[in-house]
Design a protein around this motif. Structure first.
Motif, short mmCIF file in Angstrom:
data_model
loop_
_atom_site.label_atom_id
_atom_site.label_comp_id
_atom_site.label_asym_id
_atom_site.label_seq_id
_atom_site.Cartn_x
_atom_site.Cartn_y
_atom_site.Cartn_z
N TYR A 85 0.83 -1.20 0.00
CA TYR A 85 0.00 0.00 0.00
C TYR A 85 0.87 1.26 0.00
N GLU A 86 1.87 1.29 0.87
CA GLU A 86 2.72 2.47 0.94
C GLU A 86 3.51 2.67 -0.35
N ARG A 87 3.99 1.59 -0.92
CA ARG A 87 4.74 1.71 -2.17
C ARG A 87 3.85 2.23 -3.31
N GLU A 88 2.59 1.78 -3.34
CA GLU A 88 1.67 2.25 -4.37
C GLU A 88 1.38 3.74 -4.23
N LEU A 89 1.39 4.23 -2.98
CA LEU A 89 1.17 5.66 -2.73
C LEU A 89 2.40 6.50 -3.04
N GLY A 90 3.54 5.86 -3.17
CA GLY A 90 4.78 6.60 -3.32
C GLY A 90 5.37 7.03 -1.99
N TYR A 91 4.87 6.43 -0.90
CA TYR A 91 5.41 6.71 0.43
C TYR A 91 6.64 5.84 0.62
N HIS A 92 7.78 6.44 0.85
CA HIS A 92 9.06 5.73 0.83
C HIS A 92 9.08 4.62 1.88
N ALA A 93 9.14 3.39 1.42
CA ALA A 93 9.12 2.23 2.30
C ALA A 93 10.15 1.21 1.85
#
Length: 386
Positions: A110-118
């Motif tokens: 989910y975070e990767r799809e949002l572009g939230y650096h994970a």
């Protein structure tokens, strides 16, 4: 929201991060502002917050955007104060318990799809990504490291903002006792405090943490409220290499400016008792348990010693999302009531100050208005919000 000229003076009730941030932003806009608080600044939830700056895990798009804007403001602040020991961006590391509710894989996607650096982390590579963690305690599902996250020591930030506020002509009154908002003719006209003083104003911001629902109820408005009692433990300085914020199944940990650690957890909140006189009953076993759980996740399992702890209400609205803005039935009566005060503190103060001064709603706050709780029915002429 009603179109109106810039108010000649504003009273802010509450000396935590929402109140202080809004007050200084109003002063920057040239609005005469007085901040009143029942005790010293940061004596409420802001003084006992883990203060993790993040937008990790799953939440609504609107809430994610608001939190990202909040982090952005701290990034700007950290550029101005690159050597500050009270504001750090060294990342956040989180993992879940090894059970059927473990969501780490889904959260990572989910975070990767949002572009939230994970970054995906396991027990073998955690040491190379962030120091100070005992990798053997990370569950088999792994962990997530978010490099863009950080932490802030809110009392230090509030003190700095207060200094600027006073330089801009703002007035701070502490030790005034519990405050209420004075409403006449369908609008807020000021505040009064337990010490008998009145504070006339053309607009009022109520930012009194867990007290907000009770104070608002005096005006016939009920906000949904799930505020629990929270406990934050601070350790003596230990000189440990941990830099990131840890969010683990049994304890959350972050560094403090003096080289110690701040600790909290969900289970420790449940062990706090409330006495008949309103004071709190804290068991030594709870304090020792938090210290033990923190030591277990740290490299080298250092002996942690209690320095002090804070206990009191942790503001959480009824649906978990922030409540920001003007009360629909009462002109000039604004509220700030939310969890995640650290992440949202600077951006919320900026946007609320703009709304109070300019009379125009900001779209970033559209999903977080008080009126979302409004029930279409009314009882005995009273506006009922649930």
């Amino acid at each position: 929201m009603r179109e109106q000229p810039k108010p000649g003076n504003v009273v802010v009730v509450g000396g935590g991060i929402f109140g202080m941030s809004t007050a200084v932003h109003l002063a920057r806009l040239g609005v005469k502002t007085t901040l009143i608080n029942d005790g010293p600044l940061a004596n409420g939830a802001s003084g006992r917050s883990l203060a993790w700056l993040n937008s990790s895990r799953m939440r609504s798009d609107a809430y994610h955007r608001l939190r990202l804007a909040g982090i952005d403001r701290y990034r700007t602040l950290s550029h101005r104060y690159p050597n500050a020991d009270w504001l750090r961006f060294d990342g956040g590391l989180t993992w879940d318990a090894d059970d059927q509710e473990n969501q780490i894989s889904a959260v990572f996607d989910y975070e990767r799809e949002l572009g939230y650096h994970a970054i995906s982390v396991d027990r073998d590579n955690v040491g190379a990504i962030t120091p100070g963690v005992d990798g053997t305690v990370i569950t088999k599902q792994g962990a997530i490291f978010n490099p863009g996250e950080g932490w802030v020591n809110l009392p230090s930030l509030i003190a700095m903002l207060a200094d600027e506020f006073k330089l801009l002509g703002g007035q701070i009154e502490t030790g005034a006792g519990r405050a209420s908002v004075v409403v006449e003719g369908g609008r807020a006209i000021g505040a009064k405090t337990a010490d008998g003083r009145s504070w006339p104003a053309q607009a009022v911001l109520l930012a009194a943490g867990g007290e907000v629902p009770g104070i608002v109820k005096q005006a016939g408005v009920h906000l949904g409220d799930k505020t629990p009692v929270a406990l934050l433990v601070r350790t003596k300085p230990i000189g440990h290499p941990l830099k990131a914020v840890l969010n683990t199944p049994r304890v959350a940990v972050r560094p403090t400016p003096d080289g110690g650690l701040a600790l909290d957890s969900a289970w420790s909140e449940e062990e706090v008792g409330v006495k008949e006189d309103g004071s709190y009953d804290i068991k030594q076993s709870t304090l020792d348990g938090l210290l033990h759980e923190a030591s277990k996740v740290l490299e080298g399992h250092p002996k942690l010693e209690l320095q002090d702890f804070g206990v009191g209400p942790k503001p959480i609205p009824g649906d978990g999302d922030p409540v920001f803005g003007e009360l629909e039935p009462i002109s000039g009566y604004f509220v700030a009531f939310s969890h995640s005060g650290a992440t949202l503190g600077l951006i919320a103060g900026e946007l609320l100050a703009d709304e109070i001064a300019m009379g125009k709603r900001h779209p970033l706050l559209a999903d977080f208005r008080p009126e979302r709780f409004q029930n279409a029915q009314s009882k005995s002429g009273e506006t009922v919000w649930v």
